[in-house]
Motif scaffolding. Structure first.
Motif, PDB file in Angstrom:
ATOM      1  N   ALA A 103       0.832  -1.204   0.000  1.00 12.51           N
ATOM      2  CA  ALA A 103       0.000   0.000   0.000  1.00 12.51           C
ATOM      3  C   ALA A 103       0.870   1.259   0.000  1.00 12.51           C
ATOM      4  CB  ALA A 103      -0.925  -0.004   1.214  1.00 12.51           C
ATOM      5  N   LEU A 104       1.969   1.249   0.749  1.00 11.47           N
ATOM      6  CA  LEU A 104       2.847   2.420   0.811  1.00 11.47           C
ATOM      7  C   LEU A 104       3.552   2.675  -0.516  1.00 11.47           C
ATOM      8  CD1 LEU A 104       4.477   2.034   4.339  1.00 11.47           C
ATOM      9  CD2 LEU A 104       2.738   3.699   3.633  1.00 11.47           C
ATOM     10  N   VAL A 105       3.860   1.617  -1.248  1.00 16.73           N
ATOM     11  CA  VAL A 105       4.551   1.772  -2.531  1.00 16.73           C
ATOM     12  C   VAL A 105       3.715   2.568  -3.524  1.00 16.73           C
ATOM     13  CG1 VAL A 105       5.323   0.493  -4.570  1.00 16.73           C
ATOM     14  CG2 VAL A 105       6.036  -0.243  -2.298  1.00 16.73           C
ATOM     15  N   VAL A 106       2.395   2.443  -3.443  1.00 15.20           N
ATOM     16  CA  VAL A 106       1.516   3.096  -4.409  1.00 15.20           C
ATOM     17  C   VAL A 106       1.373   4.594  -4.128  1.00 15.20           C
ATOM     18  CG1 VAL A 106      -0.785   3.017  -5.467  1.00 15.20           C
ATOM     19  CG2 VAL A 106       0.289   0.917  -4.673  1.00 15.20           C
ATOM     20  N   VAL A 107       1.632   5.040  -2.886  1.00 10.38           N
ATOM     21  CA  VAL A 107       1.409   6.443  -2.513  1.00 10.38           C
ATOM     22  C   VAL A 107       2.145   7.420  -3.430  1.00 10.38           C
ATOM     23  CG1 VAL A 107       1.732   8.175  -0.709  1.00 10.38           C
ATOM     24  CG2 VAL A 107       0.852   5.906  -0.123  1.00 10.38           C
ATOM     25  N   PRO A 108       3.462   7.270  -3.675  1.00 14.51           N
ATOM     26  CA  PRO A 108       4.125   8.249  -4.568  1.00 14.51           C
ATOM     27  C   PRO A 108       3.598   8.226  -5.991  1.00 14.51           C
ATOM     28  CG  PRO A 108       5.607   6.434  -4.002  1.00 14.51           C
ATOM     29  CD  PRO A 108       4.432   6.322  -3.098  1.00 14.51           C
ATOM     30  N   ILE A 109       3.132   7.081  -6.462  1.00 16.49           N
ATOM     31  CA  ILE A 109       2.553   7.014  -7.806  1.00 16.49           C
ATOM     32  C   ILE A 109       1.298   7.876  -7.885  1.00 16.49           C
ATOM     33  CG2 ILE A 109       1.513   5.473  -9.521  1.00 16.49           C
ATOM     34  CD1 ILE A 109       3.319   3.261  -8.451  1.00 16.49           C
ATOM     35  N   VAL A 110       0.465   7.785  -6.859  1.00 18.56           N
ATOM     36  CA  VAL A 110      -0.753   8.597  -6.805  1.00 18.56           C
ATOM     37  C   VAL A 110      -0.415  10.083  -6.775  1.00 18.56           C
ATOM     38  CG1 VAL A 110      -2.724   9.200  -5.349  1.00 18.56           C
ATOM     39  CG2 VAL A 110      -2.169   6.803  -5.761  1.00 18.56           C
ATOM     40  N   LEU A 111       0.558  10.459  -5.953  1.00 21.66           N
ATOM     41  CA  LEU A 111       0.912  11.874  -5.820  1.00 21.66           C
ATOM     42  C   LEU A 111       1.505  12.431  -7.109  1.00 21.66           C
ATOM     43  CD1 LEU A 111       2.459  11.879  -2.226  1.00 21.66           C
ATOM     44  CD2 LEU A 111       0.195  12.667  -2.922  1.00 21.66           C
ATOM     45  N   LEU A 112       2.184  11.606  -7.874  1.00 24.46           N
ATOM     46  CA  LEU A 112       2.839  12.075  -9.093  1.00 24.46           C
ATOM     47  C   LEU A 112       1.897  12.119 -10.294  1.00 24.46           C
ATOM     48  CD1 LEU A 112       6.318  10.285  -8.876  1.00 24.46           C
ATOM     49  CD2 LEU A 112       5.885  12.745  -8.736  1.00 24.46           C
ATOM     50  N   PHE A 113       1.026  11.126 -10.428  1.00 22.08           N
ATOM     51  CA  PHE A 113       0.300  10.955 -11.688  1.00 22.08           C
ATOM     52  C   PHE A 113      -1.209  11.192 -11.614  1.00 22.08           C
ATOM     53  CE2 PHE A 113       4.099   8.283 -12.174  1.00 22.08           C
ATOM     54  CZ  PHE A 113       4.627   8.845 -13.330  1.00 22.08           C
ATOM     55  N   LEU A 114      -1.797  11.201 -10.420  1.00 21.28           N
ATOM     56  CA  LEU A 114      -3.247  11.344 -10.321  1.00 21.28           C
ATOM     57  C   LEU A 114      -3.605  12.800 -10.049  1.00 21.28           C
ATOM     58  CD1 LEU A 114      -6.000  10.032 -10.354  1.00 21.28           C
ATOM     59  CD2 LEU A 114      -5.747   9.503  -7.925  1.00 21.28           C
ATOM     60  N   ARG A 115      -4.166  13.465 -11.050  1.00 15.84           N
ATOM     61  CA  ARG A 115      -4.629  14.840 -10.893  1.00 15.84           C
ATOM     62  C   ARG A 115      -6.121  14.839 -10.577  1.00 15.84           C
ATOM     63  NH1 ARG A 115      -0.035  15.220 -10.518  1.00 15.84           N
ATOM     64  NH2 ARG A 115       1.434  16.615 -11.591  1.00 15.84           N
ATOM     65  N   ASN A 116      -6.580  15.952  -9.996  1.00 18.08           N
ATOM     66  CA  ASN A 116      -7.957  16.000  -9.537  1.00 18.08           C
ATOM     67  C   ASN A 116      -8.962  16.144 -10.676  1.00 18.08           C
ATOM     68  OD1 ASN A 116      -7.258  15.849  -6.754  1.00 18.08           O
ATOM     69  ND2 ASN A 116      -6.686  18.007  -6.803  1.00 18.08           N
ATOM     70  N   ARG A 117      -8.628  16.990 -11.666  1.00 16.87           N
ATOM     71  CA  ARG A 117      -9.542  17.273 -12.762  1.00 16.87           C
ATOM     72  C   ARG A 117      -8.775  17.484 -14.055  1.00 16.87           C
ATOM     73  NH1 ARG A 117     -14.638  18.601 -11.068  1.00 16.87           N
ATOM     74  NH2 ARG A 117     -14.867  18.754  -8.811  1.00 16.87           N
TER      75      ARG A 117
END
Length: 430
Positions: free
Chosen positions: A187-201
């Motif tokens: 679960a922790l490994v995925v956190v930086p991926i979310v912060l880098l690539f997932l934008r809100n809109r």
């Protein structure tokens, strides 16, 4: 001045991949990380029973709390995503999953299992449940919504496919604590991926929704998350379609997460099948679920979602009614056929249910679907608890499987009772 007045939403020329697909990919990975813990309960029931002496019914209480909060959290998480953005909510949820999973290695009492496995992880995974799928699909896509919702829904199956055999092997060789720590790290490994690539809109990267125009851009809702979730529930509750979708999804959760995911492994073990073998069979469900859900999304773009739902529930009920005689110490063609058949139908119900929410509730659909998904998880919690109590009382899961088949029959009736949506539906104010 609105957000649309200050942000350029004109698509950039020369972009090979629309940013909506990057958002979908990051969401897919986040859902896989959450699915890591979702895949562990079935293979940890027996080890916890052996080490602590807790009955299956006691362990099922923690399962039920986890499944209930997994669903109840969803509409509030959807509202939080409107208020604070997808990235913050998803990253925080992944940290919560890692924390709850990691701390289970120190527990010594059953109430601690309920708090960590049930409450902490239930809230964390619930914040990345189907409400996340509905939010991302609704914001980033106009074209291919059914297909994308099917792909993202299949992330749970893919996570199960990746983690379940590995977790079962780790439990068998290193114990359940090593498995819990493995899930926490994933679960922790995925956190930086979310912060880098997932934008809100889409407007955050100067783009329009995939296949959409400026008219499809919806301005953020700025009211409080709790107020928004409750107001949307009150509005949706006046609609007959809402209650029929709630009823069908209650059965969906009961017959997937509640019965099969939580109790298939211990039920197979009752008939002499090794737990690792049973876990591998359950992982195969993930393979065919991936195929079935994506195909269901494709069908939803083309056919009446009410008819699709009725067909899915009917086939699921038949397969559950035929399951009890198929269990045995060895894997034969009959139990393998059940796994394939049930896998194709596992969450094929999600794309047509999302489509019916969108047609009936417009811009409020992600939060409405969060409430519908809450019903899904309440059904899962109900079935997980009742199946465990049935096993303790009767020494067999047979009555639980037959009960699930009866519930599927009721879901068929509820699906066909949904009124056909008009061609154009105005969005319901949240």
């Amino acid at each position: 001045m609105t957000e649309l007045d200050t942000v350029d939403v004109t698509p950039r020329r020369g972009r090979r991949v629309h940013p909506a697909w990057w958002a979908a990919a990051a969401t897919f990975l986040a859902l896989i990380g959450a699915a890591g813990f979702r895949s562990t309960p079935g293979v940890m029931v027996e080890p916890l029973n052996d080490e602590f002496g807790w009955s299956i019914g006691t362990i099922s209480v923690a399962l039920a709390v986890n499944l209930a909060l997994f669903g109840i959290t969803a509409p509030f998480a959807a509202a939080l995503m409107e208020r604070f953005g997808i990235r913050r909510v998803v990253a925080s949820a992944l940290v919560l999953v890692a924390l709850g999973s990691g701390l289970t290695v120190f527990m010594t009492a059953s109430w601690q299992l309920v708090m960590l496995w049930g409450v902490v992880v239930g809230i964390g995974t619930g914040s990345m449940a189907m409400a996340l799928v509905a939010t991302v699909v609704g914001r980033w896509f106009v074209a291919r919504r059914g297909l994308v919702s099917g792909i993202l829904t299949a992330a749970n199956a893919t996570g199960q496919l990746i983690f379940l055999p590995a977790v079962a092997h780790i439990v068998a060789t290193g114990g359940w604590r090593a498995a819990a720590l493995t899930v926490s790290g994933a679960a922790l490994v995925v956190v930086p991926i979310v912060l880098l690539f997932l934008r809100n809109r889409p407007s955050d990267v100067g783009a329009l929704p995939y296949g959409g125009t400026e008219a499809d851009v919806v301005e953020p809702l700025r009211s409080g998350a709790a107020k928004l979730a409750i107001t949307t529930l009150v509005t949706a509750a006046r609609n007959r379609t809402f209650w029929l979708l709630m009823a069908g999804f209650f059965v969906c959760g009961a017959t997937t997460n509640g019965l099969v995911q939580s109790h298939f492994v211990p039920a197979a073990h009752d008939h002499g099948m090794p737990a690792t073998t049973a876990a591998s069979l359950l992982a195969i469900v993930g393979i065919f679920d991936l195929v079935g859900t994506i195909f269901s999304g494709w069908l939803t773009d083309r056919y009446d979602p009410r008819v699709l739902l009725a067909a899915y529930y009917l086939l699921r009920g038949v397969s559950l009614a035929l399951l009890p005689p198929l269990f045995g110490a060895d894997v034969d063609a009959s139990i393998f056929a059940f796994i394939i058949f049930y896998g194709l139908d596992w969450v094929a119900t999600v794309p047509p249910t999302m489509a019916l929410c969108r047609s009936a509730f417009g811009a409020s659909a992600p939060i409405v679907f969060g409430w519908v998904f809450a019903s899904h998880q309440l059904g899962a919690a109900f079935a997980a608890l009742v199946a465990g109590l049935v096993r303790d009382a009767l020494g067999s899961y047979d009555a639980a499987w037959f009960g699930g088949a009866v519930l599927c029959g009721l879901a068929v009736v509820a699906s066909l009772a949904i009124r056909r949506a008009p061609r154009k539906v105005a969005p319901v104010p949240a």
